[in-house]
Design a protein around this motif. Structure first.
Motif, mmCIF file in Angstrom:
data_model
loop_
_atom_site.group_PDB
_atom_site.id
_atom_site.type_symbol
_atom_site.label_atom_id
_atom_site.label_comp_id
_atom_site.label_asym_id
_atom_site.label_seq_id
_atom_site.Cartn_x
_atom_site.Cartn_y
_atom_site.Cartn_z
ATOM 1 N N SER A 88 0.817 -1.211 0.000
ATOM 2 C CA SER A 88 0.000 0.000 0.000
ATOM 3 C C SER A 88 0.851 1.261 0.000
ATOM 4 O O SER A 88 2.009 1.259 0.427
ATOM 5 C CB SER A 88 -0.931 0.026 1.224
ATOM 6 N N TYR A 89 0.231 2.321 -0.502
ATOM 7 C CA TYR A 89 0.748 3.678 -0.330
ATOM 8 C C TYR A 89 -0.334 4.472 0.392
ATOM 9 O O TYR A 89 -1.504 4.479 -0.020
ATOM 10 C CB TYR A 89 1.070 4.352 -1.664
ATOM 11 N N ILE A 90 0.043 5.147 1.480
ATOM 12 C CA ILE A 90 -0.889 5.959 2.258
ATOM 13 C C ILE A 90 -0.329 7.370 2.335
ATOM 14 O O ILE A 90 0.804 7.578 2.806
ATOM 15 C CB ILE A 90 -1.091 5.385 3.672
ATOM 16 N N GLY A 91 -1.101 8.348 1.867
ATOM 17 C CA GLY A 91 -0.605 9.716 1.849
ATOM 18 C C GLY A 91 -1.680 10.734 2.195
ATOM 19 O O GLY A 91 -2.869 10.506 1.954
ATOM 20 N N THR A 92 -1.237 11.864 2.753
ATOM 21 C CA THR A 92 -2.133 12.983 3.060
ATOM 22 C C THR A 92 -1.441 14.275 2.641
ATOM 23 O O THR A 92 -0.328 14.574 3.099
ATOM 24 C CB THR A 92 -2.466 13.047 4.558
ATOM 25 N N PHE A 93 -2.090 15.037 1.766
ATOM 26 C CA PHE A 93 -1.572 16.321 1.309
ATOM 27 C C PHE A 93 -2.540 17.407 1.746
ATOM 28 O O PHE A 93 -3.760 17.265 1.589
ATOM 29 C CB PHE A 93 -1.424 16.337 -0.210
ATOM 30 N N ALA A 94 -1.998 18.502 2.294
ATOM 31 C CA ALA A 94 -2.853 19.583 2.798
ATOM 32 C C ALA A 94 -2.305 20.938 2.385
ATOM 33 O O ALA A 94 -1.080 21.152 2.345
ATOM 34 C CB ALA A 94 -2.963 19.507 4.315
ATOM 35 N N SER A 95 -3.231 21.842 2.092
ATOM 36 C CA SER A 95 -2.919 23.249 1.876
ATOM 37 C C SER A 95 -3.446 24.028 3.080
ATOM 38 O O SER A 95 -4.615 23.868 3.456
ATOM 39 C CB SER A 95 -3.570 23.746 0.584
ATOM 40 N N VAL A 96 -2.589 24.847 3.685
ATOM 41 C CA VAL A 96 -2.897 25.465 4.981
ATOM 42 C C VAL A 96 -2.867 26.986 4.865
ATOM 43 O O VAL A 96 -1.929 27.560 4.303
ATOM 44 C CB VAL A 96 -1.893 25.002 6.063
ATOM 45 N N LYS A 97 -3.895 27.615 5.423
ATOM 46 C CA LYS A 97 -3.915 29.059 5.611
ATOM 47 C C LYS A 97 -3.812 29.324 7.113
ATOM 48 O O LYS A 97 -4.636 28.839 7.894
ATOM 49 C CB LYS A 97 -5.212 29.664 5.069
ATOM 50 N N GLN A 98 -2.807 30.099 7.514
ATOM 51 C CA GLN A 98 -2.565 30.350 8.934
ATOM 52 C C GLN A 98 -2.652 31.833 9.241
ATOM 53 O O GLN A 98 -2.139 32.667 8.500
ATOM 54 C CB GLN A 98 -1.190 29.816 9.336
#
Length: 320
Positions: A88-98
């Protein structure tokens, strides 16, 4: 032949028979919508895509910042070589506004990256159904069939080993000085109790780095009928980088034997930071499985499922 030699040969035969037993299910075997992994593999020759779009908001009262995340989490799973083995490949990509409120006025910034990118493999070590066989049905006693047996408390057990990959020079979503590669190990258990499925994951992550993480996930799912299922989940993790306790719940709908959609929400129980997250997701299976034997299960979450279609009459069905 000596008794101990006979015992060794018997154990070898049992292991071989268990290793060749089918783990393929008639409906999609998905880890969505929770974050835990089920113990069972997707089945040899099966490729599966599981994805979630999410929105997450955080507010940290002590450090005085607010973050809004939008992103995609995914799992690509493939069964190969044997029924018990899954890659398996498990990934999480996020774009963040701070928005940072610690100075004189707000300071806004944006960044994006992978918070997780892991390649790994899972192997089913023990399957109680294959070890003890199908539970016998008492035709004379409904009560006896409903009675909990001690064997029902023994779970299926899998082990998972993977490598986290982070090739970026700076990543605000991972611990400081995170290496390009670090190990991840999981112990996975699963109990199937008719319409209920209980899954646990015990995880050690980044153990060779400056910020090792220890996690535990407990997931209970319940099949309402052949199409609808609900779940509740508790996730805890502890490290010097970030620790938290999260509660999660959601619902899933089985569109077809190969396609599931779902929705879920997550909250935590502190304000350093406070967390709320909403997910919508789907799972789709590309079924190239060749084995004639299938395990028919009553739940479409965590590797369980049931389907009305009986097109392949050669398949042996075992309900549990």
């Amino acid at each position: 032949m000596k008794a101990w030699t006979q015992k060794i040969l018997f154990a070898i035969v049992c292991f071989i028979s268990m290793s060749t037993a089918a783990q393929y299910t008639e409906t999609v075997n998905t880890n969505n919508p929770g974050l835990s992994q089920g113990a069972f593999a997707v089945g040899k020759g099966v490729a599966q895509v599981e994805g979630n779009l999410f929105y997450r908001t955080e507010e940290h009262h002590l450090q005085r910042y607010e973050r809004d995340y939008t992103g995609l989490s995914m799992q690509l799973r493939y069964g190969a070589f044997m029924e018990r083995l899954e890659f398996s490949y498990i990934g999480t990509f996020a774009s963040v506004k701070q928005s940072d409120n610690r100075g004189f006025g707000n300071v806004d910034s944006k960044f994006s990256n992978f918070s997780r990118s892991t390649i790994g493999a899972k192997y089913l070590v023990f399957d109680p159904l294959k070890f003890w066989g199908e539970k016998k049905v008492n035709l004379l006693s409904w009560k006896a069939n409903r009675r909990l047996n001690w064997k029902d408390l023994v779970p299926a057990v899998s082990i998972y080993a993977g490598a986290n990959i982070d090739l970026s020079e700076t990543n605000s979503l991972t611990p400081p000085n995170d290496p390009s590669f670090s190990p991840r190990f999981e112990l996975i258990t699963q109990n199937n109790w008719g319409q209920w499925v209980f899954v646990t994951n015990f995880i050690v992550d980044r153990i060779s780095t400056d910020y090792p993480s220890y996690e535990w996930i407990l997931t209970m799912t319940h099949s309402i009928n052949r199409k609808w299922a609900v779940f509740g989940e508790y996730q805890g993790f502890k490290s010097d980088f970030y620790s938290d306790d999260l509660g999660r719940g959601g619902i899933a709908y089985l569109i077809s034997k190969d396609w599931q959609v779902d929705a879920s929400a997550t909250i935590n129980f502190k304000d350093t930071p406070s967390v709320f997250q909403a997910n919508v997701g789907m799972s789709y299976r590309f079924d190239f499985h060749k084995d004639d034997e299938a395990i028919s299960q009553k739940k479409n979450l965590k590797g369980t499922g049931d389907d009305k279609g009986k097109k392949n009459k050669k398949k042996k069905k075992i309900d549990f």
